[in-house]
Design a protein around this motif. Structure first.
Motif, PDB file in Angstrom:
ATOM      1  N   TYR A   1     -13.929 -66.434  27.252  1.00 27.51           N
ATOM      2  CA  TYR A   1     -12.999 -67.363  26.627  1.00 27.51           C
ATOM      3  C   TYR A   1     -13.158 -67.318  25.107  1.00 27.51           C
ATOM      4  O   TYR A   1     -14.205 -66.933  24.587  1.00 27.51           O
TER       5      TYR A   1
ATOM      6  N   HIS B   1     -22.066 -64.148  34.524  1.00 26.75           N
ATOM      7  CA  HIS B   1     -22.944 -65.202  34.025  1.00 26.75           C
ATOM      8  C   HIS B   1     -23.122 -65.017  32.518  1.00 26.75           C
ATOM      9  O   HIS B   1     -22.912 -63.932  31.985  1.00 26.75           O
ATOM     10  N   HIS B   2     -23.567 -66.083  31.829  1.00 33.36           N
ATOM     11  CA  HIS B   2     -23.757 -66.045  30.374  1.00 33.36           C
ATOM     12  C   HIS B   2     -24.701 -64.915  29.958  1.00 33.36           C
ATOM     13  O   HIS B   2     -24.410 -64.174  29.012  1.00 33.36           O
TER      14      HIS B   2
ATOM     15  N   TRP C   1     -16.444 -68.170  22.692  1.00 33.54           N
ATOM     16  CA  TRP C   1     -17.737 -67.881  23.306  1.00 33.54           C
ATOM     17  C   TRP C   1     -18.686 -67.319  22.252  1.00 33.54           C
ATOM     18  O   TRP C   1     -18.278 -66.548  21.393  1.00 33.54           O
TER      19      TRP C   1
ATOM     20  N   VAL D   1     -15.373 -62.053  35.655  1.00 28.89           N
ATOM     21  CA  VAL D   1     -16.281 -63.195  35.547  1.00 28.89           C
ATOM     22  C   VAL D   1     -17.728 -62.720  35.644  1.00 28.89           C
ATOM     23  O   VAL D   1     -18.061 -61.888  36.485  1.00 28.89           O
TER      24      VAL D   1
ATOM     25  N   PRO E   1     -23.775 -75.782  24.825  1.00 32.51           N
ATOM     26  CA  PRO E   1     -23.180 -75.896  26.154  1.00 32.51           C
ATOM     27  C   PRO E   1     -22.669 -74.540  26.643  1.00 32.51           C
ATOM     28  O   PRO E   1     -21.855 -73.896  25.992  1.00 32.51           O
ATOM     29  N   VAL E   2     -23.207 -74.111  27.760  1.00 33.55           N
ATOM     30  CA  VAL E   2     -22.825 -72.843  28.368  1.00 33.55           C
ATOM     31  C   VAL E   2     -22.330 -73.159  29.769  1.00 33.55           C
ATOM     32  O   VAL E   2     -22.989 -73.907  30.492  1.00 33.55           O
ATOM     33  N   PRO E   3     -21.190 -72.629  30.164  1.00 38.67           N
ATOM     34  CA  PRO E   3     -20.705 -72.902  31.517  1.00 38.67           C
ATOM     35  C   PRO E   3     -21.728 -72.471  32.561  1.00 38.67           C
ATOM     36  O   PRO E   3     -22.382 -71.448  32.408  1.00 38.67           O
ATOM     37  N   ALA E   4     -21.865 -73.257  33.595  1.00 36.91           N
ATOM     38  CA  ALA E   4     -22.783 -72.922  34.679  1.00 36.91           C
ATOM     39  C   ALA E   4     -22.137 -71.875  35.569  1.00 36.91           C
ATOM     40  O   ALA E   4     -20.937 -71.894  35.808  1.00 36.91           O
TER      41      ALA E   4
ATOM     42  N   LYS F   1     -20.821 -68.205  37.038  1.00 38.50           N
ATOM     43  CA  LYS F   1     -19.971 -67.157  36.475  1.00 38.50           C
ATOM     44  C   LYS F   1     -18.726 -67.777  35.867  1.00 38.50           C
ATOM     45  O   LYS F   1     -18.209 -68.766  36.363  1.00 38.50           O
ATOM     46  N   PHE F   2     -18.246 -67.171  34.781  1.00 38.42           N
ATOM     47  CA  PHE F   2     -17.045 -67.665  34.127  1.00 38.42           C
ATOM     48  C   PHE F   2     -16.341 -66.503  33.442  1.00 38.42           C
ATOM     49  O   PHE F   2     -16.970 -65.511  33.077  1.00 38.42           O
TER      50      PHE F   2
END
Length: 183
Positions: free
Chosen positions: A94, A138-139, A97, A136, A85-88, A90-91
């Motif tokens: 945390y 993207h992954h 990670w 922030v 599970p990767v946040p959709a 920009k994040f």
């Protein structure tokens, strides 16, 4: 407030509630915008139109590229790793990670040749630095930053990984040649 209507077929909520199948049958391109209080509240689509939209979405997800990569860069097990599970979108960074399982291969594609995988110490240092920054990304951008960070830190240390200061060295039990020792 302006609203973009995504279909030319519009019907009121009451009319749709009483005759939903007739509204869909008469809809252009199989899509109906249902309005209540002069605002769209839902869209209804026919099964055929839904199938078209899902097929279009699936084809849009497939990468289109004329770049050919060496087969040695691909490992069948890494080509389709279990979903992490990767946040959709920009994040912020945390705790907990993790880069993708095929991170070293991805780094090579980005032009960063890593001789070994990221160590827990390198990852912890990276995460703690960027947590404090609060930026922030993207992954994939986080992974690219990690690859460049590792490349720079290893290059600054003569290409070697940094020594773990908490590790106790093991004494050498062999006697060097020519050593006379105590008598």
């Amino acid at each position: 407030m302006s609203v973009k209507i995504l279909t030319s077929t519009i019907i009121g909520m009451d009319a749709f509630r009483h005759h939903p199948l007739e509204a869909l049958a008469s809809a252009e391109q199989g899509t109906v915008a249902v309005f209540d209080n002069n605002a769209p509240v839902l869209y209804a689509v026919t099964p055929d139109r839904l199938a078209e939209l899902l097929a279009f979405e699936a084809s849009a997800r497939q990468a289109r590229s004329d770049v050919t990569l060496e087969e040695s860069l691909f490992d069948d097990e890494l080509a389709h790793p279990d979903a992490i599970p990767v946040p959709a979108g920009k994040f912020p960074m945390y705790q907990g990670w993790q880069p993708d399982a095929d991170f070293v291969r991805l780094a090579a594609i980005w032009g960063v040749a890593l001789s070994s995988a990221v160590t827990p110490a390198e990852l912890a240092s990276f995460v703690s630095y960027w947590q404090a920054e609060g930026r922030v990304f993207h992954h994939v951008q986080w992974q690219q930053k990690l690859a460049r960070s590792i490349q720079l830190s290893r290059a600054a240390n003569g290409g070697q990984q940094k020594r773990d200061l908490n590790q106790l060295p093991e004494p050498d039990q062999s006697i060097p040649d020519g050593f006379r020792g105590l008598r």
